[in-house]
Design a protein around this motif. Structure first.
Motif, short mmCIF file in Angstrom:
data_model
loop_
_atom_site.label_atom_id
_atom_site.label_comp_id
_atom_site.label_asym_id
_atom_site.label_seq_id
_atom_site.Cartn_x
_atom_site.Cartn_y
_atom_site.Cartn_z
N ALA A 55 22.09 83.56 38.90
CA ALA A 55 23.39 83.03 39.33
C ALA A 55 23.94 83.75 40.55
CB ALA A 55 24.39 83.11 38.19
N GLU A 56 23.60 85.01 40.72
CA GLU A 56 24.11 85.76 41.86
C GLU A 56 23.60 85.23 43.20
OE1 GLU A 56 24.57 88.61 38.43
OE2 GLU A 56 23.29 86.93 39.00
N SER A 57 22.54 84.44 43.20
CA SER A 57 22.01 83.92 44.47
C SER A 57 22.38 82.46 44.70
CB SER A 57 20.49 84.10 44.51
OG SER A 57 19.89 83.27 43.53
N ILE A 58 23.27 81.92 43.90
CA ILE A 58 23.67 80.52 44.04
C ILE A 58 24.92 80.42 44.92
CG2 ILE A 58 24.38 78.47 42.72
CD1 ILE A 58 21.48 79.46 42.21
N ASP A 59 25.08 79.25 45.56
CA ASP A 59 26.24 78.95 46.41
C ASP A 59 26.36 79.86 47.64
OD1 ASP A 59 28.28 78.03 43.60
OD2 ASP A 59 27.13 76.75 44.95
N LYS A 60 25.25 80.13 48.25
CA LYS A 60 25.28 80.89 49.50
C LYS A 60 25.34 79.91 50.66
CE LYS A 60 22.17 83.62 50.16
NZ LYS A 60 21.08 84.43 50.45
N ARG A 98 7.66 93.25 46.18
CA ARG A 98 7.26 94.11 47.30
C ARG A 98 7.09 93.31 48.59
NH1 ARG A 98 4.26 96.45 43.11
NH2 ARG A 98 2.42 95.26 43.71
N MET A 99 6.58 92.08 48.50
CA MET A 99 6.44 91.24 49.69
C MET A 99 7.81 90.95 50.30
SD MET A 99 3.61 88.38 48.83
CE MET A 99 2.50 88.72 47.47
N GLU A 100 8.76 90.60 49.44
CA GLU A 100 10.11 90.32 49.92
C GLU A 100 10.75 91.59 50.50
OE1 GLU A 100 10.89 87.37 50.38
OE2 GLU A 100 9.82 86.22 48.87
N GLN A 101 10.46 92.73 49.90
CA GLN A 101 10.96 93.99 50.42
C GLN A 101 10.41 94.24 51.83
OE1 GLN A 101 9.75 97.56 48.37
NE2 GLN A 101 11.59 98.64 49.02
N MET A 128 18.22 88.82 56.13
CA MET A 128 17.96 90.11 55.48
C MET A 128 18.54 90.12 54.07
SD MET A 128 18.90 93.73 57.34
CE MET A 128 20.59 93.21 57.55
N LYS A 129 19.74 89.59 53.92
CA LYS A 129 20.39 89.52 52.61
C LYS A 129 19.61 88.59 51.67
CE LYS A 129 23.63 90.47 49.73
NZ LYS A 129 23.55 91.73 49.01
N ASN A 130 19.13 87.47 52.21
CA ASN A 130 18.33 86.56 51.39
C ASN A 130 17.06 87.23 50.88
OD1 ASN A 130 20.10 84.44 51.67
ND2 ASN A 130 18.98 83.46 53.30
N GLU A 187 12.36 76.51 46.12
CA GLU A 187 13.38 76.00 47.03
C GLU A 187 13.85 77.08 48.00
OE1 GLU A 187 16.58 74.13 44.89
OE2 GLU A 187 15.18 72.93 43.70
N ASN A 188 14.03 78.30 47.50
CA ASN A 188 14.44 79.41 48.37
C ASN A 188 13.39 79.70 49.43
OD1 ASN A 188 16.77 79.71 46.88
ND2 ASN A 188 15.99 81.41 45.66
N GLU A 189 12.12 79.64 49.05
CA GLU A 189 11.04 79.89 50.01
C GLU A 189 10.98 78.78 51.06
OE1 GLU A 189 9.51 82.71 50.11
OE2 GLU A 189 9.88 83.50 48.11
N VAL A 190 11.20 77.53 50.64
CA VAL A 190 11.21 76.40 51.58
C VAL A 190 12.37 76.55 52.56
CG1 VAL A 190 11.60 73.89 51.77
CG2 VAL A 190 10.00 74.79 50.05
#
Length: 150
Positions: free
Chosen positions: A75-80, A128-131, A97-99, A15-18
């Protein structure tokens, strides 16, 4: 880790990638700057590849193995807030960038929690790809946010 938990984490990552793909595609269509347009187009293509890879993991027949005591920091990446193309360009890049940073950390944590070496390597590669995405966005952000220093 139970297989159900694993599938929930991977489904959330899909879902995040989409969401990232949709944002980069939409933003790329709306920005006038050719460099930003190309950057967003490249990032959208990479996010699409990540989504396809992660969807393959969901259909993978063999179970993956995690150490049960690890904190996956999901949980730290929920509700953004949702990314929108109506943000100022520097703000949109900062949020993107934060995502990417959060995705990088999530995959790194999954790598640490992995008991299987090939699984660990897969999550390290995704981290590493996300970095790489984060670094690319940081360069664009610096150009936009600090343009007066040029």
């Amino acid at each position: 880790m139970r297989e159900y938990d694993y599938k929930e984490i991977i489904a959330s990552a899909v879902e995040n990638e989409v969401e990232a793909f949709e944002f980069y595609t939409s933003a790329g269509e709306k920005v006038a700057d050719a460099t930003l347009k190309a950057t967003f187009k490249d990032l959208a293509a990479e996010e699409l590849k990540h989504r396809e890879f992660l969807q393959g993991l969901l259909s993978q027949p063999q179970p993956l193995s995690f150490d049960a005591a690890q904190d996956y920091k999901v949980a730290e990446s929920i509700d953004k807030p949702k990314l929108t193309v109506w943000m100022k360009p520097a703000d949109a890049i900062a949020l993107a960038m934060k995502n990417e940073e959060e995705a990088m950390v999530m995959y790194a944590e999954l790598a640490k929690a992995s008991a299987d070496e090939s699984q660990k390597a897969m999550f390290q590669s995704l981290s590493r790809m996300e970095q790489g995405h984060k670094v690319k966005l940081e360069a664009v952000y610096n150009d936009l946010a600090f343009a007066e220093t040029w």
